[in-house]
Design a protein around this motif. Structure first.
Motif, short mmCIF file in Angstrom:
data_model
loop_
_atom_site.label_atom_id
_atom_site.label_comp_id
_atom_site.label_asym_id
_atom_site.label_seq_id
_atom_site.Cartn_x
_atom_site.Cartn_y
_atom_site.Cartn_z
N ASP A 1 0.83 -1.19 0.00
CA ASP A 1 0.00 0.00 0.00
C ASP A 1 0.87 1.25 0.00
O ASP A 1 1.89 1.31 0.68
CB ASP A 1 -0.90 -0.01 1.24
CG ASP A 1 -2.09 0.92 1.11
OD1 ASP A 1 -2.42 1.28 -0.03
OD2 ASP A 1 -2.65 1.27 2.13
N SER A 2 0.48 2.23 -0.78
CA SER A 2 1.23 3.48 -0.84
C SER A 2 1.13 4.24 0.48
O SER A 2 0.12 4.18 1.17
CB SER A 2 0.68 4.37 -1.95
OG SER A 2 0.82 3.74 -3.19
N ALA B 1 1.06 7.65 6.80
CA ALA B 1 0.16 6.50 6.99
C ALA B 1 -0.16 5.92 5.62
O ALA B 1 0.06 6.56 4.59
CB ALA B 1 -1.11 6.94 7.69
N SER B 2 -0.69 4.71 5.62
CA SER B 2 -1.06 4.09 4.35
C SER B 2 -2.29 4.79 3.79
O SER B 2 -3.09 5.39 4.53
CB SER B 2 -1.33 2.60 4.54
OG SER B 2 -2.56 2.42 5.22
N ALA C 1 -5.24 15.99 -1.44
CA ALA C 1 -4.62 16.17 -0.13
C ALA C 1 -5.14 15.04 0.76
O ALA C 1 -6.30 14.65 0.67
CB ALA C 1 -5.00 17.52 0.46
N TRP C 2 -4.29 14.52 1.60
CA TRP C 2 -4.64 13.38 2.43
C TRP C 2 -4.75 13.81 3.88
O TRP C 2 -3.93 14.59 4.37
CB TRP C 2 -3.59 12.28 2.26
CG TRP C 2 -3.54 11.77 0.86
CD1 TRP C 2 -2.88 12.32 -0.20
CD2 TRP C 2 -4.21 10.63 0.34
NE1 TRP C 2 -3.09 11.59 -1.34
CE2 TRP C 2 -3.91 10.55 -1.05
CE3 TRP C 2 -5.04 9.67 0.90
CZ2 TRP C 2 -4.40 9.53 -1.85
CZ3 TRP C 2 -5.53 8.66 0.09
CH2 TRP C 2 -5.22 8.59 -1.27
N VAL C 3 -5.75 13.28 4.59
CA VAL C 3 -5.98 13.65 5.99
C VAL C 3 -6.53 12.44 6.75
O VAL C 3 -7.24 11.61 6.18
CB VAL C 3 -6.96 14.86 6.08
CG1 VAL C 3 -8.34 14.50 5.57
CG2 VAL C 3 -7.01 15.43 7.49
N HIS C 4 -6.15 12.34 8.02
CA HIS C 4 -6.74 11.29 8.87
C HIS C 4 -8.22 11.61 9.07
O HIS C 4 -8.57 12.77 9.23
CB HIS C 4 -6.05 11.25 10.24
CG HIS C 4 -4.69 10.64 10.20
ND1 HIS C 4 -3.54 11.40 10.26
CD2 HIS C 4 -4.30 9.35 10.10
CE1 HIS C 4 -2.50 10.59 10.21
NE2 HIS C 4 -2.93 9.35 10.10
N LEU D 1 -6.11 6.93 5.40
CA LEU D 1 -6.32 8.36 5.20
C LEU D 1 -7.45 8.59 4.21
O LEU D 1 -7.80 7.70 3.44
CB LEU D 1 -5.04 9.01 4.66
CG LEU D 1 -3.82 8.96 5.55
CD1 LEU D 1 -2.59 9.42 4.78
CD2 LEU D 1 -4.01 9.80 6.79
N LEU D 2 -8.00 9.80 4.22
CA LEU D 2 -9.00 10.20 3.23
C LEU D 2 -8.38 11.18 2.26
O LEU D 2 -7.62 12.06 2.66
CB LEU D 2 -10.18 10.88 3.92
CG LEU D 2 -11.06 10.01 4.78
CD1 LEU D 2 -12.11 10.86 5.47
CD2 LEU D 2 -11.72 8.93 3.94
#
Length: 85
Positions: free
Chosen positions: A2-3, A14-15, A42-45, A19-20
Motif C-alpha cells: 500500500d502506498s 500513513a497508508s 490532499a490526504w488527511v486522517h 487516510l482520506l
C-alpha cells in the motif's frame, strides 16, 4: 504494498487506506471516497482533530495549490458522517 501518504494536518505518514483523499471540485473541498478523481489530492486522517487542524491552518488550500478560502462545509459534513459510523 500500500502506498504511504502524509496527513496534511498532523504530518504523520500513513497508508492510503488509513487516510482520506480530499480534492477541490467546483470550488468546494470534497472527500474522494475511491481516491480516483482527477487532479491534486490532499490526504488527511478521518478524525475531528486532524480535520479541524487542517482547516484552521489552511492546509488543504496549500496542499491543493488553491488561492482564497474554498468551502469546507461538504468536507466537514462528510467526515462527521464517517466518524459517526
Amino acid at each position: 504494498m500500500d502506498s504511504v501518504r502524509t496527513c496534511v494536518a498532523c504530518r504523520r505518514r500513513a497508508s492510503r487506506a488509513d487516510l482520506l483523499r480530499v480534492v477541490l471540485h467546483e470550488g468546494r473541498f470534497i472527500v474522494d471516497e475511491r481516491a480516483a478523481l482527477p487532479g491534486r489530492g490532499a490526504w488527511v486522517h478521518p478524525t475531528a482533530e486532524c480535520l479541524s487542524k487542517a482547516v484552521s491552518r489552511g492546509a488543504f488550500s496549500r496542499a491543493l495549490r488553491v488561492s482564497g478560502k474554498p468551502d469546507t462545509s461538504p468536507l466537514e459534513n462528510r467526515l462527521k458522517t464517517l466518524m459517526d459510523n
